[in-house]
Design a protein around this motif. Structure first.
Motif, PDB file in Angstrom:
ATOM      1  N   ILE A 227       0.849  -1.183   0.000  1.00 35.19           N
ATOM      2  CA  ILE A 227       0.000   0.000   0.000  1.00 35.19           C
ATOM      3  C   ILE A 227       0.888   1.238   0.000  1.00 35.19           C
ATOM      4  O   ILE A 227       1.757   1.392   0.850  1.00 35.19           O
ATOM      5  CB  ILE A 227      -0.945  -0.003   1.209  1.00 35.19           C
ATOM      6  CG1 ILE A 227      -1.867  -1.233   1.130  1.00 35.19           C
ATOM      7  CG2 ILE A 227      -1.767   1.281   1.259  1.00 35.19           C
ATOM      8  CD1 ILE A 227      -2.857  -1.363   2.248  1.00 35.19           C
ATOM      9  N   THR A 228       0.677   2.105  -0.989  1.00 35.88           N
ATOM     10  CA  THR A 228       1.498   3.304  -1.130  1.00 35.88           C
ATOM     11  C   THR A 228       0.612   4.538  -1.146  1.00 35.88           C
ATOM     12  O   THR A 228      -0.572   4.478  -1.469  1.00 35.88           O
ATOM     13  CB  THR A 228       2.328   3.257  -2.423  1.00 35.88           C
ATOM     14  OG1 THR A 228       1.440   3.196  -3.553  1.00 35.88           O
ATOM     15  CG2 THR A 228       3.236   2.036  -2.446  1.00 35.88           C
ATOM     16  N   HIS A 250      13.365  -4.247  -7.969  1.00 36.35           N
ATOM     17  CA  HIS A 250      12.002  -4.382  -8.478  1.00 36.35           C
ATOM     18  C   HIS A 250      11.031  -4.538  -7.316  1.00 36.35           C
ATOM     19  O   HIS A 250      11.346  -5.182  -6.313  1.00 36.35           O
ATOM     20  CB  HIS A 250      11.874  -5.617  -9.381  1.00 36.35           C
ATOM     21  CG  HIS A 250      12.483  -5.455 -10.730  1.00 36.35           C
ATOM     22  ND1 HIS A 250      11.740  -5.417 -11.887  1.00 36.35           N
ATOM     23  CD2 HIS A 250      13.769  -5.309 -11.112  1.00 36.35           C
ATOM     24  CE1 HIS A 250      12.556  -5.260 -12.920  1.00 36.35           C
ATOM     25  NE2 HIS A 250      13.787  -5.196 -12.471  1.00 36.35           N
ATOM     26  N   HIS A 251       9.834  -3.986  -7.493  1.00 41.57           N
ATOM     27  CA  HIS A 251       8.773  -4.202  -6.522  1.00 41.57           C
ATOM     28  C   HIS A 251       8.063  -5.523  -6.797  1.00 41.57           C
ATOM     29  O   HIS A 251       8.103  -6.050  -7.908  1.00 41.57           O
ATOM     30  CB  HIS A 251       7.734  -3.079  -6.597  1.00 41.57           C
ATOM     31  CG  HIS A 251       8.012  -1.957  -5.665  1.00 41.57           C
ATOM     32  ND1 HIS A 251       8.305  -2.138  -4.333  1.00 41.57           N
ATOM     33  CD2 HIS A 251       8.020  -0.609  -5.869  1.00 41.57           C
ATOM     34  CE1 HIS A 251       8.479  -0.961  -3.747  1.00 41.57           C
ATOM     35  NE2 HIS A 251       8.322  -0.021  -4.661  1.00 41.57           N
ATOM     36  N   PHE A 252       7.391  -6.023  -5.779  1.00 39.07           N
ATOM     37  CA  PHE A 252       6.480  -7.146  -5.977  1.00 39.07           C
ATOM     38  C   PHE A 252       5.225  -6.613  -6.675  1.00 39.07           C
ATOM     39  O   PHE A 252       4.896  -5.432  -6.555  1.00 39.07           O
ATOM     40  CB  PHE A 252       6.058  -7.765  -4.645  1.00 39.07           C
ATOM     41  CG  PHE A 252       7.200  -8.045  -3.706  1.00 39.07           C
ATOM     42  CD1 PHE A 252       8.343  -8.680  -4.150  1.00 39.07           C
ATOM     43  CD2 PHE A 252       7.119  -7.690  -2.376  1.00 39.07           C
ATOM     44  CE1 PHE A 252       9.399  -8.940  -3.300  1.00 39.07           C
ATOM     45  CE2 PHE A 252       8.161  -7.946  -1.506  1.00 39.07           C
ATOM     46  CZ  PHE A 252       9.307  -8.570  -1.968  1.00 39.07           C
ATOM     47  N   PRO A 253       4.503  -7.472  -7.385  1.00 36.03           N
ATOM     48  CA  PRO A 253       3.222  -7.037  -7.966  1.00 36.03           C
ATOM     49  C   PRO A 253       2.208  -6.690  -6.881  1.00 36.03           C
ATOM     50  O   PRO A 253       2.461  -6.829  -5.700  1.00 36.03           O
ATOM     51  CB  PRO A 253       2.773  -8.262  -8.766  1.00 36.03           C
ATOM     52  CG  PRO A 253       4.014  -9.028  -9.032  1.00 36.03           C
ATOM     53  CD  PRO A 253       4.878  -8.822  -7.825  1.00 36.03           C
ATOM     54  N   ARG A 254       1.039  -6.287  -7.333  1.00 39.51           N
ATOM     55  CA  ARG A 254      -0.085  -5.932  -6.467  1.00 39.51           C
ATOM     56  C   ARG A 254       0.217  -4.743  -5.555  1.00 39.51           C
ATOM     57  O   ARG A 254       0.367  -4.860  -4.357  1.00 39.51           O
ATOM     58  CB  ARG A 254      -0.548  -7.124  -5.632  1.00 39.51           C
ATOM     59  CG  ARG A 254      -1.217  -8.216  -6.462  1.00 39.51           C
ATOM     60  CD  ARG A 254      -2.056  -9.110  -5.557  1.00 39.51           C
ATOM     61  NE  ARG A 254      -2.756 -10.123  -6.322  1.00 39.51           N
ATOM     62  CZ  ARG A 254      -2.348 -11.378  -6.417  1.00 39.51           C
ATOM     63  NH1 ARG A 254      -1.262 -11.768  -5.788  1.00 39.51           N
ATOM     64  NH2 ARG A 254      -3.033 -12.244  -7.120  1.00 39.51           N
ATOM     65  N   GLU A 255       0.308  -3.605  -6.174  1.00 33.39           N
ATOM     66  CA  GLU A 255       0.398  -2.353  -5.442  1.00 33.39           C
ATOM     67  C   GLU A 255      -1.011  -1.798  -5.253  1.00 33.39           C
ATOM     68  O   GLU A 255      -1.850  -1.869  -6.148  1.00 33.39           O
ATOM     69  CB  GLU A 255       1.245  -1.340  -6.217  1.00 33.39           C
ATOM     70  CG  GLU A 255       1.285   0.036  -5.569  1.00 33.39           C
ATOM     71  CD  GLU A 255       2.022   1.050  -6.424  1.00 33.39           C
ATOM     72  OE1 GLU A 255       2.256   2.162  -5.938  1.00 33.39           O
ATOM     73  OE2 GLU A 255       2.365   0.713  -7.572  1.00 33.39           O
ATOM     74  N   VAL A 256      -1.267  -1.250  -4.085  1.00 27.34           N
ATOM     75  CA  VAL A 256      -2.530  -0.549  -3.820  1.00 27.34           C
ATOM     76  C   VAL A 256      -2.167   0.912  -3.586  1.00 27.34           C
ATOM     77  O   VAL A 256      -1.547   1.257  -2.583  1.00 27.34           O
ATOM     78  CB  VAL A 256      -3.250  -1.127  -2.590  1.00 27.34           C
ATOM     79  CG1 VAL A 256      -4.569  -0.390  -2.360  1.00 27.34           C
ATOM     80  CG2 VAL A 256      -3.499  -2.616  -2.773  1.00 27.34           C
ATOM     81  N   TRP A 257      -2.533   1.746  -4.537  1.00 28.04           N
ATOM     82  CA  TRP A 257      -2.140   3.156  -4.516  1.00 28.04           C
ATOM     83  C   TRP A 257      -3.284   3.996  -3.960  1.00 28.04           C
ATOM     84  O   TRP A 257      -4.398   3.984  -4.486  1.00 28.04           O
ATOM     85  CB  TRP A 257      -1.791   3.585  -5.940  1.00 28.04           C
ATOM     86  CG  TRP A 257      -1.263   4.986  -6.055  1.00 28.04           C
ATOM     87  CD1 TRP A 257      -0.614   5.697  -5.104  1.00 28.04           C
ATOM     88  CD2 TRP A 257      -1.333   5.821  -7.211  1.00 28.04           C
ATOM     89  NE1 TRP A 257      -0.255   6.929  -5.579  1.00 28.04           N
ATOM     90  CE2 TRP A 257      -0.681   7.031  -6.868  1.00 28.04           C
ATOM     91  CE3 TRP A 257      -1.859   5.654  -8.493  1.00 28.04           C
ATOM     92  CZ2 TRP A 257      -0.563   8.087  -7.780  1.00 28.04           C
ATOM     93  CZ3 TRP A 257      -1.733   6.699  -9.387  1.00 28.04           C
ATOM     94  CH2 TRP A 257      -1.096   7.901  -9.043  1.00 28.04           C
TER      95      TRP A 257
END
Length: 285
Positions: A227-228, A250-257
């Motif tokens: 969560i960002t 690299h980030h992991f998938p599934r970002e919640v913006w």
């Protein structure tokens, strides 16, 4: 990476939804939702991620602190782990409402030189996990979890919780550097101890490894959500370079913006879930 800006913003985003009271008044099982983002669960875990910043060990261990209320009431502390030398803190306990073990890691302390050294130690370190060839991770974050008293304290507490409550699932959370440590913890418990990581939800987490590590991590801990917040710079660090894929972070998938959208005199809180590569340009990057 101080708590005062990032985690409070995340909690403010949640406030309009909290007026209706707790949605989880009885024991809930999140196993059926382990691959999907659950907003209610995120609101609960942001409270756990907030509480770990409490400096009064007695209030935190007895769960009587000012942040140990509302959606986390009834939490049963198993172990509070404090590494004074490295200025690190985490706790492990059981949330009866969630029927799960909860592990929370504290992020960077604003005035801790040791924390800033760990944050800025961007040199990549080879990681030796079964089947994880060419994976490299952030040296400072890796060491903060693996080379301090945090890991043995967490593992021992989880094993004690399993002895008391059976092999229930594990929820892991943390903010900023705490989110990076939470990621290493979730993978460690999954690969080395066979834990059911129900979900890993972090707040304002920096990148922790290269593309090989991110791919391996997503395969083994698929129920992961970062969560960002729209104004938070921490998730953009260490840097991401499209022209240097093997060595870059690299980030992991599934970002919640989480961000705001103004339409005339109205302001909306937007929650956008991105499920692609983890570097989706339509999200916070």
């Amino acid at each position: 990476m101080a708590f005062s800006r990032h985690i409070i913003v995340a909690m403010l985003v949640c406030l309009p939804f909290l007026s209706g009271g707790r949605e989880l008044a009885v024991k809930c099982d999140y196993e059926d939702h382990s691959t999907g983002y659950n907003h209610t669960l995120a609101r609960i875990l942001v409270e756990y991620a907030s509480a770990v910043y409490i400096s009064d060990s007695t209030e935190l261990f007895t769960w009587t602190c000012s942040r140990c209320k509302d959606m986390t009431e009834g939490f049963e502390m198993i172990e509070l782990i404090v590494d004074v030398q490295h200025c690190l803190q985490a706790y492990v306990g059981v949330a009866p409402d969630l029927n799960a073990i909860v592990i929370a890691f504290r992020g960077t302390q604003e005035h801790s030189l040791q924390n800033w050294i760990e944050d800025l130690f961007w040199k990549q370190l080879d990681l030796n996990y079964p089947g994880m060839h060419d994976a490299m991770v952030h040296h400072g974050f890796y060491s903060a979890y693996h080379n301090t008293s945090i890991r043995p304290g967490v593992v021992n507490a989880v094993q004690r919780a399993w002895e008391l409550y059976g092999r229930i699932g594990v929820l892991v959370t943390g903010h900023s550097m705490g989110g990076a440590m939470a990621s290493f913890c979730a993978l460690d418990l999954k690969v080395n101890y066979g834990a059911n990581i129900t979900q890993l939800i972090t707040f304002g987490q920096p990148r922790v490894g290269n593309s090989v590590f991110a791919s391996y991590f997503s395969e083994h801990v698929p129920a992961t959500f970062r969560i960002t917040n729209e104004h938070d710079m921490v998730p953009h660090l260490p840097p991401y370079y499209t022209y240097f894929p093997q060595k870059t972070y690299h980030h992991f998938p599934r970002e919640v913006w989480l961000y705001t959208l103004g339409v005339g005199s109205l302001v909306y809180r937007i929650e956008q879930v991105c499920d692609s590569s983890g570097e989706d340009p339509s999200c916070s990057r």
